[in-house]
Design a protein around this motif. Sequence first.
Motif, PDB file in Angstrom:
ATOM      1  N   VAL A  81       0.637  -1.179   0.285  1.00 17.21           N
ATOM      2  CA  VAL A  81      -0.093   0.039   0.014  1.00 17.21           C
ATOM      3  C   VAL A  81       0.936   1.333  -0.267  1.00 17.21           C
ATOM      4  CG1 VAL A  81      -1.913   1.368   1.500  1.00 17.21           C
ATOM      5  CG2 VAL A  81      -1.973  -1.091   1.174  1.00 17.21           C
ATOM      6  N   ALA A 139      -5.463  -0.533  -2.126  1.00 22.85           N
ATOM      7  CA  ALA A 139      -5.490  -1.710  -1.198  1.00 22.85           C
ATOM      8  C   ALA A 139      -6.642  -2.560  -2.002  1.00 22.85           C
ATOM      9  CB  ALA A 139      -5.721  -1.535   0.013  1.00 22.85           C
ATOM     10  N   GLU A 191      -2.167  -6.987   5.344  1.00 23.15           N
ATOM     11  CA  GLU A 191      -2.581  -6.616   4.151  1.00 23.15           C
ATOM     12  C   GLU A 191      -4.242  -6.186   3.923  1.00 23.15           C
ATOM     13  OE1 GLU A 191      -2.428  -8.632   0.132  1.00 23.15           O
ATOM     14  OE2 GLU A 191      -0.594  -9.116   1.093  1.00 23.15           O
ATOM     15  N   GLY A 219      -5.099  -3.298   4.868  1.00 22.36           N
ATOM     16  CA  GLY A 219      -4.658  -1.809   4.051  1.00 22.36           C
ATOM     17  C   GLY A 219      -3.623  -1.285   4.880  1.00 22.36           C
TER      18      GLY A 219
END
Length: 547
Positions: free
Chosen positions: A343, A357, A377, A380
């Motif tokens: 990101v 994201a 992840e 984000g």
Amino acid sequence: MESEGRGADWWRGAVIYQVYPRSFQDTDANGLGDIKGITRRLPHIASLGVDAIWLAPFFTSPMADMGYDVSDYCDVDPIFGTLADFDEMLNAAHALGLKVIIDQVISHTSDKHPWFIESRSSRTNPKADWYVWAEPKPDGTAPNNWLSIFGGPGWEWDGVRRQYYQHNFLISQPDLNFHNPDVQNAVLSAIKFWLERGVDGFRLDTVNYYFCDKLLRDNPPVEPRDEASGLDAPDTNPYGMQNHLYDKTQPENLAFLKRLRALLDTYENRATVGEVGDGARSLQTLAAYTSGGDKLHMCYTFDLLGPEFTPAHFRRCVSSFQESVTDGWVCWAFSNHDVNRHVSRFAETEEERPRVAKLAISLLSTLRGSICLYQGEELGLPEADLAFEDLRDPYGIRFWPAFKGRDGCRTPMPWEAGRVHAGFTTAEKSWLPVPYQHAALAVDKQEAEPDSVLLHYRQTLAFRRQHPALYDGDLTFVDTKEDVLAFTREKRGETLLFVFNLGRKPVDVHLPKGLTVKEVVPVPGFVPATAVTSVKLDGLDAFCGRV
């Protein structure tokens, strides 16, 4: 889960979730994550709709390199728990339909491993030839010009044996001598130990580093510079200035990988994924290691782990793979424990991070291959900006301030926004700090938001499961405008067209002659305007249709 129905080929097209144990969940209030914490949080992982988890090293270790310096391959380090804790976690994962893949760091050991302690004790002991030892040059300098990825020479003098030993990484991580059959037998025995416990596969760290050149020849310089990435980027590390012809990726590795595969094939439904870091030769190496069905099941490279977020880059990487690898298999990823979080690499502003994201996982989930997600992840999470005094990564400390190391992607998982350390630990101090920006993106907060990145991940992976073409269907690129990436995925008569606008401005994409949209297939999180022969997309937008 979906992986259960695919039998021995469960790994082909699988979604693998990487857990970094020391940063996932602490249950004993020591500021470090542990295996019981993984067990506690397995329902979160399962809720994403992934097929497997990959655990970074949890083995007995002095932790000079956060567990990648193993001193006992067949036990759990006390900071993470016990073998009983591991068995409990494994059973809980299987009950949720999750496969379990564990790291195997067998190119080197810790210098505290009993094998090395014995090997360095004399030149005549039974394990004297278990590591790469060499005589100094007449002037006392190292045997050749090989370098360590972690900085400086790739050799260390030992006063007891009066020889140098090779280390591709830290001085405290001596390299095993895979030319010795006894070494191969020993590491295969350790792998069998975990197979017998019921693990479903292995991620093989630095899989092309097992053998070095028997003659210890010097590496030539790179002219022009290789397109190295990750830890060996030449702008940061002189390691990238050499053409690594002799200190890794030796032809003897293929025979060992066949031995490894033969062992796995004596068990049902097991798989391997290898990490290949070989500069511009990575895809060629990947092809060699995964072809023929008698070596590794799949590999990943660092091709998508850099800063480029452009259609040209993605098309070049995927096309190169498809041209180089005819019968092998790849595992794609945008983030892992060794690189800045994607990101932060891909987004141009803080405001667009959630959109980036979402677009990134939508793109990743439609590529041909297996995919690997890195913990956090799905929230984000951006790269954490840490002070020098907070660093624990030896590589980051060595190359500061030119490179801040890997701790920025290894900070603890934020679970509960309103709690100290975001619910990761009840200890006074966490092993790495939890940034306030991460706490604001905690799991419990995103669970309550209908438009969160977390919800998008669940919806996107559900979308992937609904379309078998996304697991192993053919991928064919479609020529488009500069900021647009378009391709079709086809399997058993279903052809899906995907169009991604990776730019920030709206575009009107006119499809090539003969390609018409018969039916719009809603992509979670994106609603572009469409017509039969064109697609209108906003900036950072995505489209899918049957053609």
